[in-house]
Design a protein around this motif. Structure first.
Motif, PDB file in Angstrom:
ATOM      1  N   THR A 210       0.836  -1.474   0.027  1.00 35.71           N
ATOM      2  CA  THR A 210       0.029  -0.223   0.086  1.00 35.71           C
ATOM      3  C   THR A 210       0.835   1.198   0.059  1.00 35.71           C
ATOM      4  N   GLY A 211       0.206   2.459  -0.218  1.00 36.07           N
ATOM      5  CA  GLY A 211       0.850   3.711  -0.231  1.00 36.07           C
ATOM      6  C   GLY A 211       1.443   3.803   1.101  1.00 36.07           C
ATOM      7  N   ILE A 212       0.779   3.636   2.212  1.00 40.37           N
ATOM      8  CA  ILE A 212       0.792   3.801   3.354  1.00 40.37           C
ATOM      9  C   ILE A 212       2.477   3.131   3.782  1.00 40.37           C
ATOM     10  N   ASN A 213       2.247   1.765   3.624  1.00 42.20           N
ATOM     11  CA  ASN A 213       3.613   0.934   3.882  1.00 42.20           C
ATOM     12  C   ASN A 213       4.569   1.331   2.818  1.00 42.20           C
ATOM     13  N   LEU A 214       4.622   1.835   1.777  1.00 43.76           N
ATOM     14  CA  LEU A 214       5.628   2.300   1.113  1.00 43.76           C
ATOM     15  C   LEU A 214       6.144   3.420   1.951  1.00 43.76           C
ATOM     16  N   ALA A 215       5.392   4.541   2.393  1.00 37.19           N
ATOM     17  CA  ALA A 215       6.022   5.436   3.150  1.00 37.19           C
ATOM     18  C   ALA A 215       6.720   5.074   4.467  1.00 37.19           C
ATOM     19  N   LYS A 216       6.231   4.036   4.684  1.00 35.45           N
ATOM     20  CA  LYS A 216       6.789   3.437   6.174  1.00 35.45           C
ATOM     21  C   LYS A 216       7.958   2.981   5.796  1.00 35.45           C
ATOM     22  N   LEU A 217       8.154   2.251   4.899  1.00 42.23           N
ATOM     23  CA  LEU A 217       9.457   1.556   4.375  1.00 42.23           C
ATOM     24  C   LEU A 217      10.491   2.846   4.132  1.00 42.23           C
ATOM     25  N   ALA A 218      10.056   4.012   3.547  1.00 38.65           N
ATOM     26  CA  ALA A 218      11.079   4.879   3.429  1.00 38.65           C
ATOM     27  C   ALA A 218      11.581   5.491   4.682  1.00 38.65           C
ATOM     28  N   VAL A 219      10.693   5.567   5.687  1.00 40.22           N
ATOM     29  CA  VAL A 219      11.003   6.147   7.085  1.00 40.22           C
ATOM     30  C   VAL A 219      11.692   5.004   7.749  1.00 40.22           C
ATOM     31  N   LYS A 220      11.463   4.123   7.677  1.00 41.77           N
ATOM     32  CA  LYS A 220      12.443   2.943   8.263  1.00 41.77           C
ATOM     33  C   LYS A 220      13.960   3.072   7.857  1.00 41.77           C
ATOM     34  N   TYR A 221      14.106   3.623   6.616  1.00 39.43           N
ATOM     35  CA  TYR A 221      15.615   3.628   6.374  1.00 39.43           C
ATOM     36  C   TYR A 221      16.031   4.978   6.366  1.00 39.43           C
ATOM     37  N   ALA A 222      15.183   5.866   6.561  1.00 39.73           N
ATOM     38  CA  ALA A 222      15.725   7.410   6.818  1.00 39.73           C
ATOM     39  C   ALA A 222      16.249   7.721   7.998  1.00 39.73           C
ATOM     40  N   ASP A 223      17.060   8.775   8.026  1.00 40.99           N
ATOM     41  CA  ASP A 223      17.672   9.472   9.408  1.00 40.99           C
ATOM     42  C   ASP A 223      16.754  10.368   9.962  1.00 40.99           C
ATOM     43  N   GLY A 224      15.932  10.916   9.069  1.00 41.61           N
ATOM     44  CA  GLY A 224      15.176  12.061   9.391  1.00 41.61           C
ATOM     45  C   GLY A 224      13.844  12.388   8.684  1.00 41.61           C
ATOM     46  N   VAL A 225      12.831  12.909   9.079  1.00 33.20           N
ATOM     47  CA  VAL A 225      11.689  12.930   8.400  1.00 33.20           C
ATOM     48  C   VAL A 225      11.277  14.443   8.387  1.00 33.20           C
ATOM     49  N   ILE A 226      10.637  14.904   7.317  1.00 32.61           N
ATOM     50  CA  ILE A 226      10.113  16.249   7.194  1.00 32.61           C
ATOM     51  C   ILE A 226       8.544  15.832   6.755  1.00 32.61           C
ATOM     52  N   TYR A 227       7.635  16.493   7.658  1.00 34.42           N
ATOM     53  CA  TYR A 227       6.160  16.572   7.131  1.00 34.42           C
ATOM     54  C   TYR A 227       5.903  17.630   6.119  1.00 34.42           C
ATOM     55  N   GLY A 228       5.656  17.198   4.872  1.00 31.91           N
ATOM     56  CA  GLY A 228       5.510  18.476   3.757  1.00 31.91           C
ATOM     57  C   GLY A 228       4.019  18.468   3.489  1.00 31.91           C
ATOM     58  N   SER A 229       3.233  17.699   4.367  1.00 29.07           N
ATOM     59  CA  SER A 229       1.719  17.975   4.016  1.00 29.07           C
ATOM     60  C   SER A 229       1.146  18.118   5.751  1.00 29.07           C
ATOM     61  N   LYS A 230       0.006  18.705   5.583  1.00 25.63           N
ATOM     62  CA  LYS A 230      -0.702  19.026   6.835  1.00 25.63           C
ATOM     63  C   LYS A 230      -1.368  17.631   7.394  1.00 25.63           C
ATOM     64  N   ASN A 231      -1.897  16.965   6.536  1.00 25.74           N
ATOM     65  CA  ASN A 231      -2.766  15.755   6.843  1.00 25.74           C
ATOM     66  C   ASN A 231      -2.163  14.428   6.591  1.00 25.74           C
ATOM     67  N   ILE A 232      -1.015  14.203   7.132  1.00 23.99           N
ATOM     68  CA  ILE A 232      -0.335  12.859   7.031  1.00 23.99           C
ATOM     69  C   ILE A 232      -1.157  11.767   7.912  1.00 23.99           C
ATOM     70  N   SER A 233      -1.180  10.925   7.398  1.00 26.68           N
ATOM     71  CA  SER A 233      -2.084   9.658   7.894  1.00 26.68           C
ATOM     72  C   SER A 233      -1.388   9.249   9.399  1.00 26.68           C
ATOM     73  N   LYS A 234      -2.364   9.140  10.516  1.00 27.01           N
ATOM     74  CA  LYS A 234      -1.759   8.921  11.807  1.00 27.01           C
ATOM     75  C   LYS A 234      -1.084   7.703  11.780  1.00 27.01           C
ATOM     76  N   GLU A 235      -1.401   6.702  11.036  1.00 32.28           N
ATOM     77  CA  GLU A 235      -0.548   5.243  10.937  1.00 32.28           C
ATOM     78  C   GLU A 235       0.738   5.729  10.535  1.00 32.28           C
ATOM     79  N   ILE A 236       0.962   6.406   9.766  1.00 33.70           N
ATOM     80  CA  ILE A 236       2.367   6.883   9.365  1.00 33.70           C
ATOM     81  C   ILE A 236       3.004   7.709  10.387  1.00 33.70           C
ATOM     82  N   SER A 237       2.180   8.779  10.656  1.00 31.82           N
ATOM     83  CA  SER A 237       3.045   9.430  11.617  1.00 31.82           C
ATOM     84  C   SER A 237       3.325   8.929  13.138  1.00 31.82           C
TER      85      SER A 237
END
Length: 275
Positions: A210-237
């Protein structure tokens, strides 16, 4: 003399080459802001078929073209092109491939349906950028990935290119947008992603593609995250919070007041720079 900070921008979209969106606006103005703050930059996006080459004065970089990326067991040739945004004094490199990016639409077809090969487009783009940067022999300090099409770059940097000196010491920042949370990818996505040192367990999130799980995968291997949208899914945040990595809260992204967010982003970069 202290070595310059080098920022690699991997962007799904960059205006003026595609219509305005928060991701495209960041792709356009963040490299300019970083450069104006004394940083070296390289900026990449896909060469979509809707981009007019003559009007935008794109030309092929012969020394960088000629590579092939294997996606779903098929060799996909890459052509690398470049153009300049003269008012910003920055160059943009384009990843071109006829199979995935020649079509006139960007993410969805004329019926507004998400492209069924979106997973393969993301694989080719992320790996194509990283192989091109290797060929440039340009070692980034920070890699800033912006937009869902850049979501696989953190995984490939941390796994496939882990031992490569070009990427060994870089830090990865991922900008999250409310783009494709409701989309689904092909059932074989997890298998297609595997390359180099990647194991099936590294991409278990994509077993449910899913799109949510792809975002999670990116976060998993990132060192930092920037919220570029106001309404990011609570599951992702919630997932971002669970990773215990630095994050930067959302700030409005507009062309009219770029300093409002670019200054905050550059300050955030400072968290990942060695003294």
């Amino acid at each position: 003399m202290k070595a310059p900070v080098k920022i690699l921008y991997i962007s799904s979209e960059i205006t003026p080459y595609v219509p305005d969106s928060p991701s495209a606006t960041v792709g356009r103005f963040m490299p300019q802001a970083a450069q104006e703050n004394g940083m070296e930059i390289r900026s990449f996006m896909p060469k979509y078929g809707c981009i007019n080459e003559r009007r935008n004065q794109l030309h092929e970089v012969i020394r960088l073209s000629g590579m092939n990326i294997v996606v779903n067991e098929i060799d996909r040739p890459l052509v690398i092109k470049v153009a300049s945004i003269s008012q910003a004094r920055i160059q943009v490199y384009f990843i071109e491939n006829e199979d995935y990016f020649k079509r006139k639409f960007i993410f969805r077809d004329e019926r507004d349906q998400f492209f069924p090969d979106s997973d393969e487009r993301a694989i080719l783009f992320a790996r194509g950028v990283l192989e091109t940067v290797k060929k440039l022999r340009w070692q980034p300090t920070i890699v800033h990935c912006s937009g869902w099409l850049a979501s696989l770059a953190p995984l490939y940097i941390k796994k496939t290119f882990k031992a490569d000196p070009i990427f060994t010491d870089c830090k990865i920042i991922f900008s999250l947008y409310d783009e494709i949370a409701k989309e689904r990818f092909s059932s074989g996505f997890a298998k297609k992603v595997i390359a180099g040192n990647i194991k099936p367990s590294d991409v278990e999130l994509l077993n449910s593609p899913t799109g949510i799980n792809l975002a999670k995968l990116a976060v998993k291997y990132a060192d930092g995250v920037i919220y570029g949208s106001k309404n990011i899914s609570k599951e992702i945040s919630d997932y971002v919070s669970a990773q215990k990595i630095p994050s930067l809260a959302y700030s409005e992204i507009t062309e009219g007041n770029t300093a409002a967010y670019t200054n905050r982003y550059i300050k955030f970069y400072g968290k990942f720079l060695k003294d």
